[in-house]
Write a protein that holds these residues in place. Structure first.
Motif, PDB file in Angstrom:
ATOM      1  N   TYR A  44       7.387  48.614 -25.524  1.00 25.32           N
ATOM      2  CA  TYR A  44       8.186  47.482 -26.008  1.00 25.32           C
ATOM      3  C   TYR A  44       9.580  47.954 -26.432  1.00 25.32           C
ATOM      4  CZ  TYR A  44       9.765  43.709 -29.070  1.00 25.32           C
ATOM      5  OH  TYR A  44      10.513  42.727 -29.669  1.00 25.32           O
ATOM      6  N   LEU A  45       9.622  49.062 -27.148  1.00 23.54           N
ATOM      7  CA  LEU A  45      10.902  49.623 -27.590  1.00 23.54           C
ATOM      8  C   LEU A  45      11.771  49.990 -26.392  1.00 23.54           C
ATOM      9  CD1 LEU A  45      12.805  50.773 -29.758  1.00 23.54           C
ATOM     10  CD2 LEU A  45      11.464  52.893 -29.684  1.00 23.54           C
ATOM     11  N   LEU A  46      11.164  50.644 -25.405  1.00 22.43           N
ATOM     12  CA  LEU A  46      11.911  51.079 -24.225  1.00 22.43           C
ATOM     13  C   LEU A  46      12.405  49.890 -23.402  1.00 22.43           C
ATOM     14  CD1 LEU A  46      12.796  53.662 -22.747  1.00 22.43           C
ATOM     15  CD2 LEU A  46      10.690  53.517 -21.404  1.00 22.43           C
ATOM     16  N   LEU A  47      11.559  48.885 -23.255  1.00 24.35           N
ATOM     17  CA  LEU A  47      11.946  47.700 -22.487  1.00 24.35           C
ATOM     18  C   LEU A  47      13.116  46.980 -23.145  1.00 24.35           C
ATOM     19  CD1 LEU A  47       8.375  46.390 -21.593  1.00 24.35           C
ATOM     20  CD2 LEU A  47      10.101  47.141 -19.950  1.00 24.35           C
ATOM     21  N   ASN A  48      13.094  46.894 -24.461  1.00 23.45           N
ATOM     22  CA  ASN A  48      14.212  46.274 -25.173  1.00 23.45           C
ATOM     23  C   ASN A  48      15.479  47.101 -25.037  1.00 23.45           C
ATOM     24  OD1 ASN A  48      13.906  43.758 -27.107  1.00 23.45           O
ATOM     25  ND2 ASN A  48      11.905  44.747 -27.019  1.00 23.45           N
ATOM     26  N   THR A  49      15.330  48.396 -25.191  1.00 25.12           N
ATOM     27  CA  THR A  49      16.486  49.294 -25.112  1.00 25.12           C
ATOM     28  C   THR A  49      17.153  49.222 -23.746  1.00 25.12           C
ATOM     29  OG1 THR A  49      15.422  50.801 -26.687  1.00 25.12           O
ATOM     30  CG2 THR A  49      17.254  51.681 -25.394  1.00 25.12           C
ATOM     31  N   ASN A  50      16.337  49.081 -22.707  1.00 22.58           N
ATOM     32  CA  ASN A  50      16.856  49.055 -21.332  1.00 22.58           C
ATOM     33  C   ASN A  50      17.149  47.648 -20.827  1.00 22.58           C
ATOM     34  OD1 ASN A  50      16.648  51.840 -21.200  1.00 22.58           O
ATOM     35  ND2 ASN A  50      14.600  51.796 -20.303  1.00 22.58           N
ATOM     36  N   ASN A  51      17.069  46.672 -21.741  1.00 17.73           N
ATOM     37  CA  ASN A  51      17.333  45.276 -21.366  1.00 17.73           C
ATOM     38  C   ASN A  51      16.416  44.818 -20.233  1.00 17.73           C
ATOM     39  OD1 ASN A  51      18.679  42.811 -21.628  1.00 17.73           O
ATOM     40  ND2 ASN A  51      20.168  43.332 -20.040  1.00 17.73           N
ATOM     41  N   SER A  52      15.147  45.226 -20.320  1.00 19.64           N
ATOM     42  CA  SER A  52      14.180  44.908 -19.262  1.00 19.64           C
ATOM     43  C   SER A  52      13.128  43.907 -19.724  1.00 19.64           C
ATOM     44  CB  SER A  52      13.491  46.193 -18.786  1.00 19.64           C
ATOM     45  OG  SER A  52      14.425  47.098 -18.264  1.00 19.64           O
ATOM     46  N   CYS A  53      13.469  43.093 -20.707  1.00 24.67           N
ATOM     47  CA  CYS A  53      12.529  42.073 -21.170  1.00 24.67           C
ATOM     48  C   CYS A  53      13.318  40.881 -21.686  1.00 24.67           C
ATOM     49  CB  CYS A  53      11.620  42.628 -22.265  1.00 24.67           C
ATOM     50  SG  CYS A  53      12.487  43.051 -23.790  1.00 24.67           S
ATOM     51  N   ASP A  54      12.601  39.806 -21.992  1.00 24.32           N
ATOM     52  CA  ASP A  54      13.253  38.661 -22.619  1.00 24.32           C
ATOM     53  C   ASP A  54      12.666  38.466 -24.018  1.00 24.32           C
ATOM     54  OD1 ASP A  54      10.784  37.376 -22.274  1.00 24.32           O
ATOM     55  OD2 ASP A  54      11.405  36.484 -20.374  1.00 24.32           O
ATOM     56  N   ALA A  55      13.149  37.457 -24.713  1.00 19.22           N
ATOM     57  CA  ALA A  55      12.761  37.265 -26.114  1.00 19.22           C
ATOM     58  C   ALA A  55      11.270  37.002 -26.276  1.00 19.22           C
ATOM     59  CB  ALA A  55      13.567  36.115 -26.715  1.00 19.22           C
ATOM     60  N   SER A  56      10.636  36.425 -25.264  1.00 18.05           N
ATOM     61  CA  SER A  56       9.214  36.082 -25.380  1.00 18.05           C
ATOM     62  C   SER A  56       8.329  37.313 -25.525  1.00 18.05           C
ATOM     63  CB  SER A  56       8.764  35.268 -24.161  1.00 18.05           C
ATOM     64  OG  SER A  56       8.797  36.059 -22.989  1.00 18.05           O
ATOM     65  N   LEU A  57       8.827  38.478 -25.112  1.00 19.33           N
ATOM     66  CA  LEU A  57       8.011  39.688 -25.208  1.00 19.33           C
ATOM     67  C   LEU A  57       7.756  40.065 -26.667  1.00 19.33           C
ATOM     68  CD1 LEU A  57       6.630  41.610 -23.221  1.00 19.33           C
ATOM     69  CD2 LEU A  57       8.512  43.206 -23.574  1.00 19.33           C
ATOM     70  N   CYS A  58       8.666  39.686 -27.541  1.00 16.18           N
ATOM     71  CA  CYS A  58       8.463  39.942 -28.968  1.00 16.18           C
ATOM     72  C   CYS A  58       7.203  39.220 -29.447  1.00 16.18           C
ATOM     73  CB  CYS A  58       9.682  39.479 -29.767  1.00 16.18           C
ATOM     74  SG  CYS A  58       9.513  39.710 -31.552  1.00 16.18           S
ATOM     75  N   LYS A  59       7.038  37.982 -29.007  1.00 12.98           N
ATOM     76  CA  LYS A  59       5.847  37.214 -29.397  1.00 12.98           C
ATOM     77  C   LYS A  59       4.578  37.890 -28.891  1.00 12.98           C
ATOM     78  CE  LYS A  59       4.070  32.492 -29.521  1.00 12.98           C
ATOM     79  NZ  LYS A  59       4.350  31.076 -29.183  1.00 12.98           N
ATOM     80  N   THR A  60       4.639  38.417 -27.662  1.00 14.13           N
ATOM     81  CA  THR A  60       3.490  39.144 -27.112  1.00 14.13           C
ATOM     82  C   THR A  60       3.151  40.345 -27.982  1.00 14.13           C
ATOM     83  OG1 THR A  60       4.062  38.484 -24.851  1.00 14.13           O
ATOM     84  CG2 THR A  60       2.626  40.401 -25.096  1.00 14.13           C
ATOM     85  N   MET A  61       4.186  41.098 -28.373  1.00 16.24           N
ATOM     86  CA  MET A  61       3.965  42.293 -29.185  1.00 16.24           C
ATOM     87  C   MET A  61       3.447  41.930 -30.574  1.00 16.24           C
ATOM     88  SD  MET A  61       4.164  45.544 -28.671  1.00 16.24           S
ATOM     89  CE  MET A  61       2.868  46.127 -29.762  1.00 16.24           C
ATOM     90  N   VAL A  62       3.987  40.880 -31.154  1.00 17.23           N
ATOM     91  CA  VAL A  62       3.528  40.437 -32.478  1.00 17.23           C
ATOM     92  C   VAL A  62       2.069  39.981 -32.405  1.00 17.23           C
ATOM     93  CG1 VAL A  62       3.820  38.663 -34.265  1.00 17.23           C
ATOM     94  CG2 VAL A  62       5.820  39.859 -33.344  1.00 17.23           C
ATOM     95  N   ASN A  63       1.710  39.286 -31.337  1.00 21.20           N
ATOM     96  CA  ASN A  63       0.316  38.855 -31.168  1.00 21.20           C
ATOM     97  C   ASN A  63      -0.625  40.050 -31.064  1.00 21.20           C
ATOM     98  OD1 ASN A  63       0.936  36.138 -31.260  1.00 21.20           O
ATOM     99  ND2 ASN A  63       1.057  35.900 -29.039  1.00 21.20           N
ATOM    100  N   LEU A  64      -0.178  41.095 -30.372  1.00 19.76           N
ATOM    101  CA  LEU A  64      -0.993  42.312 -30.279  1.00 19.76           C
ATOM    102  C   LEU A  64      -1.176  42.944 -31.659  1.00 19.76           C
ATOM    103  CD1 LEU A  64       0.416  44.007 -27.031  1.00 19.76           C
ATOM    104  CD2 LEU A  64      -1.829  42.958 -27.337  1.00 19.76           C
ATOM    105  N   GLU A  65      -0.117  42.962 -32.437  1.00 17.90           N
ATOM    106  CA  GLU A  65      -0.205  43.519 -33.798  1.00 17.90           C
ATOM    107  C   GLU A  65      -1.152  42.687 -34.663  1.00 17.90           C
ATOM    108  OE1 GLU A  65       1.051  46.286 -34.805  1.00 17.90           O
ATOM    109  OE2 GLU A  65       2.814  46.756 -33.588  1.00 17.90           O
ATOM    110  N   ASN A  66      -1.094  41.381 -34.492  1.00 15.77           N
ATOM    111  CA  ASN A  66      -1.919  40.490 -35.323  1.00 15.77           C
ATOM    112  C   ASN A  66      -3.409  40.566 -34.994  1.00 15.77           C
ATOM    113  OD1 ASN A  66       0.063  39.414 -37.007  1.00 15.77           O
ATOM    114  ND2 ASN A  66       0.640  37.839 -35.516  1.00 15.77           N
ATOM    115  N   ARG A  67      -3.737  41.148 -33.840  1.00 15.14           N
ATOM    116  CA  ARG A  67      -5.146  41.292 -33.465  1.00 15.14           C
ATOM    117  C   ARG A  67      -5.812  42.488 -34.152  1.00 15.14           C
ATOM    118  NH1 ARG A  67      -4.730  40.724 -26.881  1.00 15.14           N
ATOM    119  NH2 ARG A  67      -3.811  38.627 -26.806  1.00 15.14           N
ATOM    120  N   GLN A  68      -5.005  43.333 -34.765  1.00 17.59           N
ATOM    121  CA  GLN A  68      -5.549  44.546 -35.365  1.00 17.59           C
ATOM    122  C   GLN A  68      -6.289  44.225 -36.664  1.00 17.59           C
ATOM    123  OE1 GLN A  68      -5.147  47.164 -33.244  1.00 17.59           O
ATOM    124  NE2 GLN A  68      -4.070  45.553 -32.089  1.00 17.59           N
TER     125      GLN A  68
END
Length: 265
Positions: A163-187
């Motif tokens: 996620y960090l690398l994709l953001n750094t390289n401008n290889s994602c859109d804003a919706s990916l943050c929601k995906t990552m947050v959802n993954l964190e919330n499953r823990q």
């Protein structure tokens, strides 16, 4: 005249379920004549392939490849049709050879087909590895599946790093943050500081224009942070969003009475 004739033939093939077998055979002969005379377009072939059955479909596919060996649309249809238990290795090799030019739609089809097969790691590596063959626009379409796969098959840390690398390289859109947050919330134990990092990174990239991102971040602070952090995030959004977007943000927040009362006491 040819175009009208061919369009009629294509329509008849589409109605194959109600067309007698011997008539279909005659139609196929007519279409083969058009094929030999090079009168069929890629769109004709694709329509014929998707609206025929059995051996006729395979013949149309062979004719399409013969007529347009370098057409990307025909190539994608060919790969898609070969994604079966019988021909998946052929499809995989075709995909590997042409991955640099196929659409994000086909990438997603291939990823979903091989998701639980050994080839998936190499497919994701072609997309996101050091020698990636994908442009950023394609990566943006695939990023969600990549993070979900990493989290399930590797580790949450691998997903975080990606996620960090994709953001750094401008290889994602804003919706990916929601995906990552959802993954964190499953823990079992939610790492609030990590989620804040994800939001901070996303807001740095997309915070000037993306209202939904800020509202999600504010709701997160309402649940896990404090009223002070909610207010701080709200005012940060106001100063970060572009002027016109900021005005819309204020109007939208008014519809969220609880948040509005906290942010504008």
């Amino acid at each position: 005249m040819w175009n009208k004739y061919l369009t009629t033939m294509v329509k008849l093939i589409s109605a194959a379920g109600i067309t007698e077998i011997h008539k279909l055979a005659l139609i196929k002969v007519s279409i083969h004549c058009a094929h030999k005379k090079k009168k069929l377009t890629p769109s004709h072939y694709i329509h014929l392939i998707y609206n025929s059955k059995g051996s006729m479909t395979l013949d149309f596919l062979d004719w399409a490849i013969e007529a347009y060996p370098n057409d990307t649309r025909i190539l994608e249809v060919n790969i898609n049709f070969k994604l079966t238990d019988k021909d998946e290795l052929i499809a995989y090799e075709l995909f590997k050879e042409n991955a640099y030019k196929v659409s994000s739609t086909l990438w997603l089809i291939v990823i979903k087909y091989f998701l639980n097969k050994p080839q998936i790691w190499h497919i994701f590596n072609m997309a996101f590895g050091d020698e990636s063959v994908c442009c950023n626009e394609v990566k943006k379409k695939l990023a969600k599946e990549y993070l979900l796969w990493l989290s399930k098959n590797k580790s949450l840390n691998d997903a975080r790093n990606a996620y960090l690398l994709l953001n750094t390289n401008n290889s994602c859109d804003a919706s990916l943050c929601k995906t990552m947050v959802n993954l964190e919330n499953r823990q079992q134990i939610i790492d609030v500081s990590k989620i804040r990092e994800h939001f901070t990174l996303a807001c740095m990239q997309f915070g000037k224009t993306n209202i939904d991102l800020w509202i999600e971040r504010i709701y997160f602070e309402l649940k896990y942070g404090s009223l002070e952090l909610v207010s701080t995030t709200y005012h940060q959004a106001l100063t970060t969003l572009d002027n016109e977007v900021s005005a819309r943000f204020v109007d939208i927040l008014k519809e969220h009475s609880t948040l509005n009362a906290i942010c504008n006491p």
